[in-house]
Design a protein around this motif. Structure first.
Motif, PDB file in Angstrom:
ATOM      1  N   ARG A   1      -5.933  -5.439  -6.799  1.00 34.64           N
ATOM      2  CA  ARG A   1      -5.748  -4.480  -5.701  1.00 34.64           C
ATOM      3  C   ARG A   1      -5.006  -3.232  -6.192  1.00 34.64           C
ATOM      4  NH1 ARG A   1      -3.339  -7.403  -0.474  1.00 34.64           N
ATOM      5  NH2 ARG A   1      -4.058  -5.475   0.538  1.00 34.64           N
TER       6      ARG A   1
ATOM      7  N   ARG B   1      -6.644   0.828  -6.615  1.00 38.57           N
ATOM      8  CA  ARG B   1      -6.120   1.886  -5.754  1.00 38.57           C
ATOM      9  C   ARG B   1      -5.378   2.993  -6.487  1.00 38.57           C
ATOM     10  NH1 ARG B   1      -6.674  -2.606  -2.869  1.00 38.57           N
ATOM     11  NH2 ARG B   1      -6.894  -2.541  -0.589  1.00 38.57           N
TER      12      ARG B   1
ATOM     13  N   ASP C   1       0.856  -1.171   0.000  1.00 42.78           N
ATOM     14  CA  ASP C   1       0.000   0.000   0.000  1.00 42.78           C
ATOM     15  C   ASP C   1       0.896   1.226   0.000  1.00 42.78           C
ATOM     16  OD1 ASP C   1      -2.100   1.738   0.118  1.00 42.78           O
ATOM     17  OD2 ASP C   1      -2.620   1.337   2.210  1.00 42.78           O
TER      18      ASP C   1
END
Length: 236
Positions: A154, A158, A113
């Motif tokens: 993912r 994002r 992330d």
């Protein structure tokens, strides 16, 4: 002290040049190339970050200071596989603090992330797997880990992203269609097809049949401009 002081990362090179691939082609950028990769593509054009990883162990504050020395408003974090670096998130925060646009170049097999402005994902097709003679045990490991749709999903959820496929032969175009069928949410305008090669002549031969296919499908052709500008040399 923070993690920047405690831990080092292996950096193959830091340099300023022009981005040679994808939507930001031609953009002056400072490149931070991590050494170390979890794959072994037979056509890897930076074997000094994969097959035989080399570089200098640097603290992240040293990397950040080296980036700050370059005037380019864009930074490209590449490898190897930069997503393997546990300190990547902190490095991105440091670079964003310099008001630089960040592109991360990844194969899309490892998730972190992190904060970036463009996630440049180069999914590895079956055409990337090395022969047993070349790869040995790496062949099975590469084939088992090269496709991680969970990670890809993912990342594209994002980030602003581009998908950049390396194309070696016309048969790879079928593999790309099969791959993209897993991701119906991906617009063709996010897809770039890049000819495999490190010589201008071989790149041009592949571009000759890739270009009409891209036009037909709504994909982008992705020439390797840095090869045209500089040749296949380090620091470019």
């Amino acid at each position: 002290q923070g993690s920047c002081e405690k831990f080092g990362v292996l950096i193959a090179e830091i340099f300023q040049s022009r981005q040679g691939e994808g939507r930001l082609t031609g953009t002056d950028s400072v490149f931070v190339r991590f050494s170390g990769c979890n794959l072994r593509c037979w056509f890897c054009d930076t074997p000094y970050t994969s097959w035989e990883p080399e570089g200098l162990s640097m603290k992240l504050n040293e990397v950040a200071l080296a980036v700050a020395e370059h005037s380019a408003a864009h930074a490209v974090i590449t490898g190897g596989e930069p997503m393997l670096a546990l300190q990547l998130r902190e490095l991105c925060e440091r670079i964003h603090g310099m008001d630089k646009h960040i592109t991360i170049e990844t194969a899309g097999t490892v998730f972190q992330d992190v904060e970036c402005d463009l996630m440049s994902i180069s999914p590895k097709l079956a055409n990337s797997t090395p022969t047993f003679e070349r790869g040995g045990a790496w062949r099975a490991r590469h084939e088992a880990t090269r496709h991680r749709p969970d990670v890809i999903r993912r990342l594209i959820e994002r980030h602003v992203y581009q998908l950049k496929f390396v194309v070696d032969a016309p048969s790879d175009l079928v593999d790309i269609d099969v791959y993209l069928a897993e991701f119906p949410e991906v617009s063709p305008t996010r897809v770039w097809l890049m000819p495999q090669g490190i010589e201008v002549n071989e790149l041009q031969k592949r571009e000759a049949w890739l270009e009409p296919h891209c036009a037909q499908r709504g994909f982008h052709l992705c020439p390797r401009r840095h090869i045209e500008w500089y040749g296949n040399v380090r620091g470019t």
